[in-house]
Motif scaffolding. Structure first.
Motif, PDB file in Angstrom:
ATOM      1  N   ASN A 119       0.814  -1.216   0.000  1.00 13.90           N
ATOM      2  CA  ASN A 119       0.000   0.000   0.000  1.00 13.90           C
ATOM      3  C   ASN A 119       0.850   1.270   0.000  1.00 13.90           C
ATOM      4  OD1 ASN A 119       0.892   0.124   2.574  1.00 13.90           O
ATOM      5  ND2 ASN A 119      -1.113   0.312   3.536  1.00 13.90           N
ATOM      6  N   ILE A 120       2.181   1.125  -0.170  1.00 12.16           N
ATOM      7  CA  ILE A 120       3.020   2.312  -0.335  1.00 12.16           C
ATOM      8  C   ILE A 120       3.719   2.259  -1.685  1.00 12.16           C
ATOM      9  CG2 ILE A 120       3.484   2.822   2.076  1.00 12.16           C
ATOM     10  CD1 ILE A 120       6.155   1.179   1.482  1.00 12.16           C
ATOM     11  N   LEU A 123       5.713   5.056  -3.264  1.00 11.95           N
ATOM     12  CA  LEU A 123       6.832   5.486  -2.424  1.00 11.95           C
ATOM     13  C   LEU A 123       8.012   4.530  -2.558  1.00 11.95           C
ATOM     14  CD1 LEU A 123       5.231   6.713   0.890  1.00 11.95           C
ATOM     15  CD2 LEU A 123       6.160   8.042  -0.961  1.00 11.95           C
ATOM     16  N   TRP A 124       7.708   3.258  -2.795  1.00 13.72           N
ATOM     17  CA  TRP A 124       8.761   2.276  -3.040  1.00 13.72           C
ATOM     18  C   TRP A 124       9.568   2.676  -4.268  1.00 13.72           C
ATOM     19  CZ3 TRP A 124      10.903  -2.268  -1.201  1.00 13.72           C
ATOM     20  CH2 TRP A 124      11.601  -3.047  -2.138  1.00 13.72           C
ATOM     21  N   PHE A 126       9.833   5.547  -5.569  1.00 12.09           N
ATOM     22  CA  PHE A 126      10.517   6.791  -5.263  1.00 12.09           C
ATOM     23  C   PHE A 126      11.769   6.546  -4.415  1.00 12.09           C
ATOM     24  CE2 PHE A 126      10.279  11.224  -3.706  1.00 12.09           C
ATOM     25  CZ  PHE A 126      10.298  11.791  -4.946  1.00 12.09           C
ATOM     26  N   LEU A 180      -1.713   5.272  -2.348  1.00 12.37           N
ATOM     27  CA  LEU A 180      -0.315   5.176  -2.779  1.00 12.37           C
ATOM     28  C   LEU A 180      -0.063   3.900  -3.560  1.00 12.37           C
ATOM     29  CD1 LEU A 180       1.447   6.255   0.517  1.00 12.37           C
ATOM     30  CD2 LEU A 180       1.512   7.505  -1.595  1.00 12.37           C
TER      31      LEU A 180
END
Lengths: 374, 173
Positions: A119-120, A123-124, A126, A180
């Motif tokens: 669920n991120i 961001l991973w 990034f 995300l």
């Protein structure tokens, strides 16, 4: 337990396939880069190895392995070896969260065509992108060569500067999606509701930033040969150099896939419902995987096209564009997106934002810039 | 495999790499060990089910701040700028101060007898670390501290820009 094992095996095979596809595409990107360059400069390009030169990547790989593997005497040996390894590692890790396709059922096992759905997700991507600079930085420093060090330092400052604008352009996407997770971002874009319609400005910022993050022309200052010989890989030879070059092509393909995921509907394609109705959802999902890879390859072509179109930036221009151009633009984009969500017309706001921006720039130019005398 | 074994392994790795930060002779190696320490700490965040903190820790610390550390250390000529070796008196003072600090920490923990948190504790939720819940708590219950922290960051940013700015007529190098 049985089911878990089956899904695990299926995922392992899928990850292996993605790995192979990525490496294969990266290898053939080198061939197409040269062919496209040749086409744009009215030459023929590589045509000796096999028909149309299609065995050229193999010949290159053999050449890379057969060359002398040289480590400079005054270099830091372990870090010199670690540099290309880290570059390759970070380049390959990003594809874990890219959703290549919808749920499929093969041999009674149902699984997603995606490495991991965390669920991120974004961001991973990034985080891994921000780690990508370590390979270059360590390799450049360990070479114990002033030119390499300058190249490495350029790469580091360039990546950090452009990450900010990249993050800001992703924020606008997150505002529209509310998640995300890359899978959710793609699912909200199904049936032609691609984010590019609502985020033309955000896409432009993201595209420019990915050029800078991949160290591609017009932002390939870290390996600017007129100033720095070869940049951060001046001292490298043999397959270590090969790894650096290979990582660049992998990064191009993966950033194309990420751009397709964020802005161009991921595995969505026109006629998805028709294919699903005719041949079942599994076939439709595999066609979707093909569609995503096709979109990514289109972006790889754009990368090559721009390389032979635009000249290289000067270093202060690069930093000026990043800090005073793209970051304010990305903030403007966030505000416009918020306004669009508020009035419930994101597409209208997206287009109006571009129009207002261009009008504002013209107005600014007309009022504040002194006219150049002829 | 029990999850506590992973915890022990990760903690050992964290402490080892943190020690290497201090013990490494080469500053570049120190920075790289510090990066590795941040990765271990991110691993701890994952064990605590706080994926968002893990990602942000990697992006901000490992991805941005440590790159700048490395950047600055690479700019220095390490052969010229060797730190002078300290006098025995300084070393002795350092040992006494850090030893006393250690004793204070141990005494404080011993005295307070910290209860170890359990999964059955009141108000425990495994979903607290997820990004949606974190955002909701941050923007409702802890809104004032959050805004104060952002003002603090803003002040620091303005200060950094002011320090980095060249005065008119200053050397341009």
């Amino acid at each position: 337990m049985e089911l878990l094992n089956d899904v695990f095996t299926a995922k392992a095979i899928f990850v292996g396939i993605v790995f192979a596809i990525t490496l294969g595409i990266a290898a053939y990107s080198t061939y197409f880069e040269r062919k496209i360059a040749a086409f744009m400069q009215d030459r023929i390009g590589p045509d000796r190895a096999g028909p149309f030169g299609i065995l050229q990547p193999l010949a290159d790989a053999v050449k890379m392995f057969m060359k002398e593997d040289f480590i400079p005497a005054n270099s830091n040996k372990w870090l010199f070896i670690a540099g290309p390894c880290l570059s390759m590692l970070t380049a390959l890790m990003t594809s874990a969260v890219v959703p290549f396709g919808d749920t499929v059922t093969v041999a009674g096992v149902t699984f997603d065509l995606q490495g991991i759905d965390v669920n991120i997700g974004i961001l991973w991507v990034f985080g891994i992108v921000s780690l990508g600079v370590y390979g270059i930085l360590i390799g450049g420093w360990a070479s114990n060569n002033k030119y390499s060090l300058l190249g490495a330092i350029r790469a580091a400052s360039q990546n950090i500067s452009y990450e900010l604008a990249m993050g800001m352009s992703i924020i606008a996407i997150l505002m529209l999606t509310g998640s995300l997770s890359t899978k959710t971002i793609v699912e909200t874009q199904q049936a032609g509701h691609w984010n590019i319609l609502q985020q033309p400005l955000g896409f432009l910022i993201f595209l420019i930033c990915s050029f800078a993050e991949c160290n591609r022309t017009p932002f390939d200052l870290p390996e600017c040969e007129t100033e720095l010989i070869g940049g951060y890989h001046t001292e490298y030879s043999s397959m270590k150099l090969g790894f650096y070059l290979f990582a660049e092509y992998i990064n191009m393909f993966i950033s194309g896939a990420v751009m397709a995921t964020l802005f161009f509907g991921g595995y969505d394609y026109p006629g998805y419902a028709f294919v699903a109705g005719q041949f079942g959802t599994t076939v439709a999902a595999f066609v979707g995987m093909g569609a995503l890879i096709g979109k990514a390859l289109l972006f790889v072509f754009v990368f090559m096209w721009v390389r032979w179109t635009l000249p290289r930036f000067r270093y202060d221009q690069l930093m000026g564009l990043g800090w005073t151009g793209l970051i304010p633009l990305a903030m403007f984009n966030v505000v416009v997106t918020g306004f669009g969500i508020l009035i419930g017309q994101p597409i209208l706001a997206g287009i109006a934002g571009v129009v207002i921006l261009i009008a504002g720039l013209f107005l600014n130019d007309a009022i504040f810039r002194k006219k150049k005398l002829a | 495999m029990d999850i506590s074994y992973i915890w022990y392994f990760l903690s050992g790795l964290t402490l080892l790499s943190a020690l290497m930060v201090v013990l490494a002779k080469n500053p570049i190696h120190s920075v790289l060990y510090l990066v590795f320490t941040f990765f271990c700490i991110s691993g701890h965040y994952v064990l605590l089910n706080a994926q968002f903190l893990m990602a942000v820790n990697i992006i901000v610390y490992a991805g941005a701040i440590m790159v700048l550390f490395l950047f600055v250390i690479m700019m220095l000529d390490l052969r010229k700028n060797k730190p002078d070796s300290k006098s025995p008196l300084t070393k002795l003072a350092g040992v006494i101060v850090s030893g006393v600090l250690l004793v204070i920490f141990i005494a404080a923990f011993h005295k307070n007898n910290m209860p170890s948190p359990t999964a059955e504790a009141v108000g425990f939720s495994s979903q607290t670390g997820m990004v949606e819940n974190l955002g909701k708590i941050l923007y409702s219950e802890y809104l004032l501290p959050f805004e104060l922290v952002s003002i603090l960051f803003f002040v620091a940013m303005v200060g950094a820009v002011l320090l980095g700015k060249r005065e008119a007529g200053e050397r341009n190098f």
